[in-house]
Enzyme design. Sequence first.
Site, mmCIF file in Angstrom:
data_model
loop_
_atom_site.group_PDB
_atom_site.id
_atom_site.type_symbol
_atom_site.label_atom_id
_atom_site.label_comp_id
_atom_site.label_asym_id
_atom_site.label_seq_id
_atom_site.Cartn_x
_atom_site.Cartn_y
_atom_site.Cartn_z
ATOM 1 N N TRP A 61 0.843 -1.200 0.000
ATOM 2 C CA TRP A 61 0.000 0.000 0.000
ATOM 3 C C TRP A 61 0.870 1.238 0.000
ATOM 4 C CZ3 TRP A 61 -2.805 1.113 5.303
ATOM 5 C CH2 TRP A 61 -1.972 0.792 6.370
ATOM 6 N N ASN A 62 0.229 2.348 -0.400
ATOM 7 C CA ASN A 62 0.940 3.617 -0.542
ATOM 8 C C ASN A 62 0.145 4.737 0.103
ATOM 9 O OD1 ASN A 62 3.011 2.749 -2.630
ATOM 10 N ND2 ASN A 62 1.120 2.301 -3.735
ATOM 11 N N HIS A 69 -6.154 19.676 -7.525
ATOM 12 C CA HIS A 69 -6.401 20.031 -8.922
ATOM 13 C C HIS A 69 -5.369 19.357 -9.811
ATOM 14 C CE1 HIS A 69 -9.471 23.084 -7.871
ATOM 15 N NE2 HIS A 69 -8.854 22.970 -6.718
ATOM 16 N N HIS A 73 -9.968 16.329 -12.835
ATOM 17 C CA HIS A 73 -10.432 16.748 -11.512
ATOM 18 C C HIS A 73 -11.646 17.653 -11.588
ATOM 19 C CE1 HIS A 73 -7.768 20.230 -12.400
ATOM 20 N NE2 HIS A 73 -8.643 20.904 -11.675
ATOM 21 N N ASP A 75 -13.664 20.970 -10.062
ATOM 22 C CA ASP A 75 -13.553 22.280 -9.401
ATOM 23 C C ASP A 75 -14.857 22.562 -8.664
ATOM 24 O OD1 ASP A 75 -11.071 22.750 -10.584
ATOM 25 O OD2 ASP A 75 -11.790 24.336 -11.923
ATOM 26 N N HIS A 79 -13.502 26.966 -4.833
ATOM 27 C CA HIS A 79 -12.158 27.100 -5.421
ATOM 28 C C HIS A 79 -11.838 28.557 -5.747
ATOM 29 C CE1 HIS A 79 -8.591 26.348 -7.732
ATOM 30 N NE2 HIS A 79 -9.159 26.395 -8.912
ATOM 31 N N HIS A 207 -13.443 30.623 -14.366
ATOM 32 C CA HIS A 207 -13.462 30.292 -12.944
ATOM 33 C C HIS A 207 -14.323 31.298 -12.182
ATOM 34 C CE1 HIS A 207 -9.886 27.829 -13.914
ATOM 35 N NE2 HIS A 207 -10.164 27.173 -12.810
#
Length: 258
Positions: A61-62, A69, A73, A75, A79, A207
Amino acid sequence: MPLLDQLVAAIRAAEIEVVDLTARLEASTPIIQLPPPFGNTVPFGLQEISRYDDRGPAWYWNNIITGEHTGTHFDAPVHWITGRDGADVADVPAASLIAPAVVLDFSEQAARDPDFLLEPEHILAWTADHGPLPDGGWLLYRTGWDARSGSQAEFLNASETGPHTPGVSIECARWLAEEAPVAGLGVETVGTDAGTAHSFDPPFPCHAALLGAGKYGLTQLQNLAALPPTGAVVIAGPLPITGGSGSPARVLALVERS
Ligand code: MN
């Protein structure tokens, strides 16, 4: 047959195709690069905890290292400063994450002009042919930019004057936010704004307008070429990060094949 059984049967019979619109997350996944003095996101990374070794003999596992972002992804309204009192990514209603989508293809224009900007007239010409934009759904803006996503340099396409990637005009951003019935805009580029939008007045209009209106963004989508202009349903899965401004997301599209 119950509706959900019909859905599963149709997927298994390939009458409904599941198209993955998501870029793989890896260290080389392109990320936005802001000039000084602005902060930047880290590249995606894996930090190994154990791999069938002394640290964990039977398990691998990590920890994941990522910005919100990064890669494909979502938004959330919070944001942007215009949406600072709006929804964070955990607040986005789950039912709004499954929604109809239309695909507007401007890949030829973007191939000719990497600074191509979508205008309201382009969308109105499209709706005259295909019908209205979906209420509460996505406008997916195809530019062919997904073909560049294997290379940070090609994806950001920056010169000494900054990045050159297609986007939407100031007027179109306002129109999408205030007049269009869509809940969000999905793009193939690193962000919903054009590469040159830092120099617009006001800057980053997409945005500012969309997130300020409580709408959403989806970025670095792939495989939009596999979707029809109308009729797809998008399932977007950002992580519900409390207070999060966005999240890497698995984004799938359901497409009916006859
Ligand atoms: Mn973003």
